[in-house]
Scaffold this active site. Sequence first.
Site, PDB file in Angstrom:
ATOM      1  CB  CYS A   1      -0.924   0.010   1.217  1.00 30.69           C
ATOM      2  SG  CYS A   1      -2.013   1.440   1.193  1.00 30.69           S
ATOM      3  CG  ASN A  44      -0.827  -2.736  -3.453  1.00 30.51           C
ATOM      4  OD1 ASN A  44      -1.655  -1.863  -3.720  1.00 30.51           O
ATOM      5  ND2 ASN A  44      -0.860  -3.442  -2.338  1.00 30.51           N
ATOM      6  CB  THR A  45      -2.027   1.284  -6.179  1.00 32.82           C
ATOM      7  OG1 THR A  45      -1.689   1.515  -4.815  1.00 32.82           O
ATOM      8  CG2 THR A  45      -3.372   0.584  -6.255  1.00 32.82           C
ATOM      9  CB  CYS A  47      -6.265   3.155 -47.191  1.00 36.43           C
ATOM     10  SG  CYS A  47      -5.756   4.873 -47.005  1.00 36.43           S
ATOM     11  CB  CYS A  64      -0.004   6.259 -41.919  1.00 36.89           C
ATOM     12  SG  CYS A  64      -0.690   6.566 -43.560  1.00 36.89           S
ATOM     13  CB  CYS A  67       5.836   8.112 -41.415  1.00 32.66           C
ATOM     14  SG  CYS A  67       7.383   7.310 -41.883  1.00 32.66           S
ATOM     15  CB  CYS A 107       9.570   1.091 -44.162  1.00 34.10           C
ATOM     16  SG  CYS A 107       8.662   0.377 -42.767  1.00 34.10           S
ATOM     17  CB  CYS A 146      -3.591   3.097 -39.259  1.00 33.23           C
ATOM     18  SG  CYS A 146      -4.919   2.712 -40.428  1.00 33.23           S
TER      19      CYS A 146
HETATM   20  C1  LIG Z   1      -9.896   1.820  -3.532  1.00 35.10           C
HETATM   21  C2  LIG Z   1      -8.812   0.810  -3.486  1.00 35.10           C
HETATM   22  C3  LIG Z   1      -8.406   0.261  -2.285  1.00 35.10           C
HETATM   23  C4  LIG Z   1      -7.423  -0.694  -2.240  1.00 35.10           C
HETATM   24  N1  LIG Z   1      -7.107  -1.244  -1.066  1.00 35.10           N
HETATM   25  C5  LIG Z   1      -6.188  -2.248  -1.022  1.00 35.10           C
HETATM   26  C6  LIG Z   1      -5.925  -2.955   0.193  1.00 35.10           C
HETATM   27  O1  LIG Z   1      -6.531  -2.687   1.212  1.00 35.10           O
HETATM   28  N2  LIG Z   1      -5.009  -3.924   0.172  1.00 35.10           N
HETATM   29  C7  LIG Z   1      -4.320  -4.271  -0.961  1.00 35.10           C
HETATM   30  O2  LIG Z   1      -3.493  -5.187  -0.893  1.00 35.10           O
HETATM   31  N3  LIG Z   1      -4.547  -3.630  -2.130  1.00 35.10           N
HETATM   32  C8  LIG Z   1      -5.475  -2.633  -2.178  1.00 35.10           C
HETATM   33  N4  LIG Z   1      -5.740  -2.033  -3.377  1.00 35.10           N
HETATM   34  C9  LIG Z   1      -4.983  -2.446  -4.574  1.00 35.10           C
HETATM   35  C10 LIG Z   1      -5.725  -3.511  -5.376  1.00 35.10           C
HETATM   36  O3  LIG Z   1      -5.881  -4.679  -4.641  1.00 35.10           O
HETATM   37  C11 LIG Z   1      -4.981  -3.877  -6.690  1.00 35.10           C
HETATM   38  O4  LIG Z   1      -3.705  -4.351  -6.357  1.00 35.10           O
HETATM   39  C12 LIG Z   1      -4.812  -2.694  -7.611  1.00 35.10           C
HETATM   40  O5  LIG Z   1      -5.991  -1.908  -7.602  1.00 35.10           O
HETATM   41  C13 LIG Z   1      -4.465  -3.109  -9.038  1.00 35.10           C
HETATM   42  O6  LIG Z   1      -5.486  -3.841  -9.672  1.00 35.10           O
HETATM   43  P1  LIG Z   1      -6.565  -3.178 -10.697  1.00 35.10           P
HETATM   44  O7  LIG Z   1      -5.793  -2.480 -11.737  1.00 35.10           O
HETATM   45  O8  LIG Z   1      -7.380  -4.330 -11.178  1.00 35.10           O
HETATM   46  O9  LIG Z   1      -7.383  -2.231  -9.877  1.00 35.10           O
HETATM   47  C14 LIG Z   1      -6.750  -1.076  -3.414  1.00 35.10           C
HETATM   48  C15 LIG Z   1      -7.141  -0.510  -4.640  1.00 35.10           C
HETATM   49  C16 LIG Z   1      -8.173   0.398  -4.678  1.00 35.10           C
HETATM   50  C17 LIG Z   1      -8.607   0.975  -5.982  1.00 35.10           C
HETATM   51  S1  SF4 Z   2      -3.523   5.981 -41.369  1.00 37.43           S
HETATM   52 FE1  SF4 Z   2      -4.465   4.152 -42.270  1.00 37.43          FE
HETATM   53  S2  SF4 Z   2      -6.431   4.864 -43.089  1.00 37.43           S
HETATM   54 FE2  SF4 Z   2      -5.198   6.677 -42.688  1.00 37.43          FE
HETATM   55  S3  SF4 Z   2      -4.195   7.109 -44.632  1.00 37.43           S
HETATM   56 FE3  SF4 Z   2      -2.781   5.853 -43.466  1.00 37.43          FE
HETATM   57  S4  SF4 Z   2      -3.224   3.766 -44.093  1.00 37.43           S
HETATM   58 FE4  SF4 Z   2      -4.955   5.016 -44.766  1.00 37.43          FE
END
Ligand SMILES: Cc1cc2nc3c(=O)[nH]c(=O)nc-3n(C[C@H](O)[C@H](O)[C@H](O)COP(=O)(O)O)c2cc1C
Ligand code: SF4
Lengths: 454, 432
Positions: B145, B210-211, B353, B359, B363, B390, B400
Amino acid sequence: MTDALSHLPRAGDGAALKAGFTDLHPPLTQRQAIIESQRCLYCYDAPCIEACPSDIDIPRFIREISEDNINGAAQTILEQNILGGSCARVCPTEILCEQSCVRNHDAECQPVLIGLLQRHAIDHMHFDGHPFHRAADTGKHIAVVGAGPAGLSCGHRLAMHGHRVTILEAEAKPGGLNEYGIAKYKLVDDYAQREIAFLLKIGGIEIRHGQRLGDNLTLDALQRDYDAVFLGLGLAASRQLGLIGENAPGLMPATEYIKTLRQASDLGSLPLARRCVVIGAGNTAIDMAMQMVRLGADEVTLVYRRDAEAMSATGHEQAIAKANGVRIVTWAQPKQVLIGDDGRVSGMRFARTETRDGTLVATGETLDIPADAVFKAIGQAFADDGLSDDRASRIARDGGKIHIDDSFRTSLAGVYAGGDCVVPGQDLTVQAVQHGKLAAQAIHQDIMAQQEVA
Amino acid sequence: MTATAKRPDVDLSIEFAGIKAPNPFWLASAPPTDKAYNVERAFEAGWGGVVWKTLGEDPAAVNVSSRYSAHFGKNREVLGFNNIELITDRSLEINLREITEVKQRWPDRALIVSLMVPCVEESWKAILPLVEATGANGIELNLGCPHGMPERGMGAAVGQNPDLIEQVTRWCKTYSSLPVIVKLTPNITDIRVPARAALRGGADAVSLINTINSITSLDLDNMVAKPTVGTQSTHGGYCGAAVKPIAMNMVAEIARDPETAELPICGIGGISHWRDAAEFVALGAGAVQVCTAAMLHGFRIVDEMQDGLARWMAEKGYRSLSEFSGKAVRNTTDWKYLDMNFQTIAHIDQDKCIECGRCYIACEDTSHQSIAKLVDASGTRRYEVIEEECVGCNLCQITCPVQDCITMVPQPSDKPYMSWNEDPRNPFRETA
Ligand SMILES: Cc1cc2nc3c(=O)[nH]c(=O)nc-3n(C[C@H](O)[C@H](O)[C@H](O)COP(=O)(O)O)c2cc1C
Ligand code: SF4
Ligand SMILES: Cc1cc2nc3c(=O)[nH]c(=O)nc-3n(C[C@H](O)[C@H](O)[C@H](O)COP(=O)(O)OP(=O)(O)OC[C@H]3O[C@@H](n4cnc5c(N)ncnc54)[C@H](O)[C@@H]3O)c2cc1C
Ligand code: SF4
Ligand code: SF4
């Protein structure tokens, strides 16, 4: 204006009719605009820009909408098209920008709704004052004849360059066909006037009404009093059918009826033909037919001498007309105005047509359509009386319209022209705005160059 | 009899670090697993397991009001999610009682209890038997956390110190017979170091990530970050779709580290649909955990996840997860082992296209000027790859907007595989 129809009953309950004259395409909500703006691919060298007669940087303004920068979006539009608000409402986008949108491709679902997004940006802009500067006064004073889209756009751009502008307008209100001609359900309420009030906020532009070139105004005098003249006269004359009985009560130009309709404070007081015929194939014909349906006519028939494909009204507009109950009759050309015992129009006789070896010929058959009123919408023409004084009559013409070069110069030095009254481009509001803008650039360059020489 | 649709004949059940579950989709320790009410609903919806919201010592943590914020896409789609919540704010006793009851009602599901107590032996010694008594299937150590708890010497403060990881893991193995999953924090430089420490401590598995420390967005009117508590803010923990690439790399790093190659991995981070899960599994995960996607859409998403994964597996002929688990690991290597003789070139399918020009400008401005814009007399544009120029960077293919319009085509070559080590252009080449 509708004297020719004064014998007809009135349309009826004005309040009830109002509903039929609200926005044909309702504006986008904030959320719809955001979602729609996401659909734009922000193309490079975008084909939609090429298709916009006024060169608006469409991907840029749409991206600005998506980035919650409404004023930025509005400014991007207005920089190229100061009447971007009315163009967003009246442009036949299905043959302009939206037709070129890459999202028309088979594999995509539909074009980006450029017109509605443009309207969204302009409707929601909130500038502190006017979004453009007037350059330092140049001491030059330009006369603009005609306060239609061409003249207004020209005037605004000239003002940006620091010139003083006087717009001389024959009618009592500015706006040209934005005020007097566009279908009421495309440009509702007093939008045209509100937009002009915004445009004039740049300052340095004066509009004088009741000034008619060829009547109480001569080109000589204008050239004497001003440093340059721009003619944005539009096409004031309606083409004639060339038939006997053309002046009988019950027959009139569609544009004149529309003009009355647009100015009517009570739609219920308008004369209404229960059965009417509209002759023509352009947007004016469609607009007329649609507006008669909305006023409560029982039968509205639009008649054109060729097939639907050849009609200048877009397929989209034809479809809307049909969906609104307008009957479209093709391959029939006006032959005779049918007049009843009372001396009033009782219908039209048409000659059936076909093409033989590419030319249109009558088959010999005829078709009578009974009607209480007949509206002709077979095109607008340049009104010669505008250029009737000695000097003005020397201006070279091109099939009736005013001849101009690439820089919007007429054959008379110091006189420029643009909009519907000149040949290049389509007769559309957006085209007139573009002409006015480019002519202003040309005028600015020419008179500033002269100044350097002097 | 109710009509039933035909389902693909694959077995989604797993055994992860000795813990059995009917499917690999577990809910991560977070608000979705905060109490019996949520967990019951999750099991009803079909989740294969849950990691109960992290328990701590009493008195329970106290949370502030205003807790989450997001990094939005333009259309308000949530790209990344951020929170400043602490561990459970309910008493240990209530949590333990609920865990016991839920486990009794759902014997076939994996129920793992996440723990975070101060880094002293007594604390762990005290809580572990209580957890074991609930009948839970395993424990997960929240050493990750990143907000709030580290200020008190817990969470990431432990997870960033390999010695402490090893120590705490060992205490857990000593005072509990349950499988121990060590949840790793990504807020470090080399994820292999804490994973190795966990292994040394005797961990049965690791789970990650985790986050990630984050500030998602600012209120520019009031010059304060979000979420805003009164007039202030603090950094939070970032998760959701945006963190998936970071999490996958860390999973792969552990999976291909010879020291930890055999250590079971539970993949976490941005998993939103079945394909994400399949990718984690292919990189070595034996189970996955989900938090943000469930928080945004509710528990029902597990239906689509199971169905999508099963159909894809059936199509590929995989009858169980183990048949493709880790299959992409051996193809994930160090840069220096990539084939210098491989060449791929962009190819534009002219029928697909739509002529948007993206594109070309990408480029032209920022890559190798390898796309030509040709305009014919009618104004139709055509974009063509200048093959000699290229370098096969993929930029055009990425920008694209049309699916499969630009493909990268590997070029036939008569040259053999040659790594940078063998490349004569490498001044530090190891010559044999
Ligand atoms: C609101 C919130 C609360 C969280 N609380 C916890 C927690 O108490 N313990 C924990 O291990 N991870 C906690 N996390 C992290 C999540 O378990 C998870 O690891 C993280 O959100 C990544 O997964 P996701 O991208 O699917 O959300 C929390 C995440 C969120 C959004
Ligand atoms: S990006 Fe894709 S759709 Fe747009 S001109 Fe180039 S090839 Fe054509
Ligand atoms: C019925 C109708 C419907 C239309 N619908 C659409 C539509 O939906 N979308 C679209 O894009 N376009 C539409 N058009 C075309 C569009 O209105 C014109 O292209 C546009 O208004 C041209 O602008 P302008 O400034 O050249 O001329 P105008 O708008 O005609 O303005 C000319 C101005 O000059 C004034 N004037 C004329 N002669 C003199 C004179 N001698 N002295 C002083 N002042 C004079 C007039 O009073 C008028 O104010 C429509 C046209 C008509 C007739
Ligand atoms: S062509 Fe369509 S998608 Fe491309 S920039 Fe214009 S509006 Fe956007
Ligand atoms: S989701 Fe909204 S209503 Fe529910 S607790 Fe959070 S802030 Fe309150």
